[in-house]
Design a protein around this motif. Structure first.
Motif, PDB file in Angstrom:
ATOM      1  N   ILE A 322       8.106  -9.949  -7.491  1.00  0.00           N
ATOM      2  CA  ILE A 322       9.373  -9.620  -6.819  1.00  0.00           C
ATOM      3  C   ILE A 322       9.186  -8.428  -5.889  1.00  0.00           C
ATOM      4  N   ALA A 323       8.518  -7.382  -6.376  1.00  0.00           N
ATOM      5  CA  ALA A 323       8.318  -6.170  -5.584  1.00  0.00           C
ATOM      6  C   ALA A 323       7.487  -6.439  -4.335  1.00  0.00           C
ATOM      7  N   THR A 324       6.428  -7.228  -4.482  1.00  0.00           N
ATOM      8  CA  THR A 324       5.553  -7.514  -3.345  1.00  0.00           C
ATOM      9  C   THR A 324       6.276  -8.331  -2.284  1.00  0.00           C
ATOM     10  N   VAL A 325       7.017  -9.342  -2.702  1.00  0.00           N
ATOM     11  CA  VAL A 325       7.769 -10.160  -1.745  1.00  0.00           C
ATOM     12  C   VAL A 325       8.775  -9.299  -0.993  1.00  0.00           C
ATOM     13  N   CYS A 326       9.496  -8.460  -1.704  1.00  0.00           N
ATOM     14  CA  CYS A 326      10.490  -7.586  -1.059  1.00  0.00           C
ATOM     15  C   CYS A 326       9.830  -6.663  -0.045  1.00  0.00           C
ATOM     16  N   SER A 327       8.695  -6.064  -0.417  1.00  0.00           N
ATOM     17  CA  SER A 327       8.004  -5.145   0.486  1.00  0.00           C
ATOM     18  C   SER A 327       7.521  -5.850   1.743  1.00  0.00           C
ATOM     19  N   MET A 328       6.966  -7.052   1.572  1.00  0.00           N
ATOM     20  CA  MET A 328       6.438  -7.778   2.728  1.00  0.00           C
ATOM     21  C   MET A 328       7.549  -8.207   3.681  1.00  0.00           C
ATOM     22  N   VAL A 329       8.642  -8.690   3.124  1.00  0.00           N
ATOM     23  CA  VAL A 329       9.766  -9.108   3.967  1.00  0.00           C
ATOM     24  C   VAL A 329      10.321  -7.919   4.744  1.00  0.00           C
ATOM     25  N   MET A 330      10.484  -6.798   4.061  1.00  0.00           N
ATOM     26  CA  MET A 330      11.077  -5.630   4.704  1.00  0.00           C
ATOM     27  C   MET A 330      10.200  -5.042   5.799  1.00  0.00           C
ATOM     28  N   ILE A 331       8.891  -4.966   5.571  1.00  0.00           N
ATOM     29  CA  ILE A 331       8.015  -4.372   6.591  1.00  0.00           C
ATOM     30  C   ILE A 331       7.895  -5.287   7.804  1.00  0.00           C
ATOM     31  N   VAL A 332       7.943  -6.597   7.596  1.00  0.00           N
ATOM     32  CA  VAL A 332       7.926  -7.537   8.722  1.00  0.00           C
ATOM     33  C   VAL A 332       9.204  -7.400   9.549  1.00  0.00           C
ATOM     34  N   VAL A 333      10.345  -7.284   8.868  1.00  0.00           N
ATOM     35  CA  VAL A 333      11.626  -7.106   9.567  1.00  0.00           C
ATOM     36  C   VAL A 333      11.609  -5.817  10.393  1.00  0.00           C
ATOM     37  N   VAL A 334      11.070  -4.747   9.807  1.00  0.00           N
ATOM     38  CA  VAL A 334      10.985  -3.466  10.532  1.00  0.00           C
ATOM     39  C   VAL A 334      10.138  -3.616  11.783  1.00  0.00           C
ATOM     40  N   ASN A 335       9.032  -4.343  11.690  1.00  0.00           N
ATOM     41  CA  ASN A 335       8.172  -4.535  12.866  1.00  0.00           C
ATOM     42  C   ASN A 335       8.868  -5.358  13.943  1.00  0.00           C
TER      43      ASN A 335
END
Length: 448
Positions: A322-335
């Motif tokens: 759960i933590a990894t998926v959330c982190s990846m989605v959020m950093i992609v959105v920020v980019n």
């Protein structure tokens, strides 16, 4: 034995969401300083960003006590220990935090000038850094320390909503204080960096008072003044035996970040500003993984205290996913949304370009960090603290600091080189912690 409701039955969402919001608001407090100072002075941004590393360092010293207290309490609660035993752990922690904060207050007041002289800084940056650190890191040190401890105690009992409310109030006080200090509202003079520091400090004082109110309101939370001079020596030893090595990893990480910032400072004020802006942005990204990690530590403590290690073993893998998926989605959105996000902080093209590069490389960092935060939290909650500390220290200095030096300075990659070094450390360390959890060696380190 005290009959405490089954804390292990608390849902992960109920624990994690308030912690995530608390972290979000805590980050917002420091980010509000950076954002609002960016309209005041680029030198002020660089100064606050520089000494913020030392503010985090002070907080991590207090985390030696707060984290140790939290882990011991979680296992004690899971094991159904008596109210007196729970109170002794909280009292011992309160006494140690009070003494340490007073010592550090004097250290900050008398040591900040010599410390800043070790950096190659413009005079304005040095003066702003001195003002901010003396006020927020020194004068308000005790309130910051006790606020952190009280929050740790409440979270150990599963009362994470209260910590979220306190952070929301603190954030509001800080933002209003910043506005009054920087924008001259109502005809007030512009206080600049000193006003921003006092706004942050007053928000911590308010946090301390509110946490005390919530602790008194919850009758099952044990932290009483009565009998505080009769705390058994064993309670101090137990908190420190877990807290010192547990926080050792975080302390080593923060010191390594200070060293990296010192190296970044040789690249100039724009490089420091770019580093500060990027860290301000990505802190919001890893706040979710950090919240899941803290909740994982608490839940693991409950399960291990209740002798349900097999349950903990299976659930931690789910928490990490759960933590990894959330982190990846959020950093992609920020980019994807990087242009308006970065423009909120700066219009300097050189700084904009550096931040853009660092955000792309942050995808690599946040993947590894999500592994780290969950498995290290789980190992700590289980009482297995020495391995992550020892390996973490070796990795941070052998891979992150040394690698950053080679890539960033010797090979001339600049900030990008530093980020690659940081990402390599986070990822390799996260994989090692995953393997440690899979080995189940942590099962023999239970405190009860």
């Amino acid at each position: 034995m005290v009959q405490i409701k089954n804390r292990g039955a608390l849902s992960m969402l109920k624990l994690t969401f308030p912690i995530a919001m608390e972290l979000f608001f805590r980050i917002l407090v420091s980010s509000a300083d950076t954002f609002m100072l960016s309209s005041y002075s680029n030198a002020a941004v660089a100064a606050v960003g520089l000494v913020s590393q030392y503010v985090f360092f002070l907080n991590l010293i207090f985390a030696v006590i707060g984290t140790g207290c939290s882990i011991v309490l979680a296992q004690y609660i899971g094991a159904g220990k008596s109210k007196e035993e729970l109170n002794h752990i909280a009292q011992a922690s309160a006494i140690m935090v009070s003494i340490i904060s007073l010592v550090l207050t004097f250290a900050v007041i008398f040591g900040t000038r010599p410390l800043l002289n070790c950096y190659e800084l413009e005079d304005s940056v040095r003066e702003y850094a001195w003002q901010y650190f003396i006020i927020y890191g020194g004068i308000c040190c005790f309130f910051n320390a006790f606020s952190l401890l009280q929050g740790a105690i409440l979270r150990s009992y599963g009362y994470t909503n209260e910590a979220m409310i306190v952070s929301l109030v603190a954030n509001f006080i800080n933002v209003v204080g910043n506005a009054l200090s920087l924008y001259g509202w109502f005809g007030l003079p512009v206080f600049g960096v000193k006003g921003v520091a006092w706004a942050s400090g007053i928000s911590m004082i308010a946090s301390c008072i509110l946490f005390n109110f919530f602790i008194r309101r919850r009758k099952d939370v044990e932290l009483h003044i009565h009998g505080i001079t009769k705390v058994p020596l064993q309670s101090y030893k137990l908190v420190l035996s877990v807290g010192v090595p547990t926080a050792g990893e975080s302390l080593s990480y923060n010191v390594s970040q200070i060293v990296i910032m010192a190296m970044v400072s040789t690249l100039g004020t724009n490089a420091i500003s770019a580093e500060v802006y990027t860290m301000t942005i990505v802190r919001f990204v890893f706040s979710v993984a950090s919240a899941v990690g803290q909740a994982t530590q608490i839940k693991t403590g409950y399960y291990v205290g209740a002798r349900q290690s097999d349950v903990a073993y299976k659930k931690v893998f789910k928490y990490q996913l759960i933590a990894t998926v959330c982190s990846m989605v959020m950093i992609v959105v920020v980019n994807i949304a990087k242009n308006p996000v970065i423009r909120m902080f700066t219009d300097i093209e050189e700084v904009y370009s550096m931040v853009t590069t660092l955000l792309i490389l942050s995808v690599y960092i946040e993947f590894g960090r999500s592994l780290n935060l969950i498995y290290v939290g789980a190992l700590k909650g289980a009482g297995d603290v020495k391995f992550p500390v020892l390996y973490g220290i070796i990795s941070m200095w052998g891979i992150m600091v040394f690698g950053s030096y080679i890539l960033g300075l010797k090979m001339g990659l600049g900030l990008a080189g530093f980020w690659i070094g940081i990402g390599t450390d986070e990822t390799t360390r996260g994989i090692v912690m995953l393997l440690r959890w899979k080995s189940k060696r942590w099962q023999k380190y239970a405190l009860v």
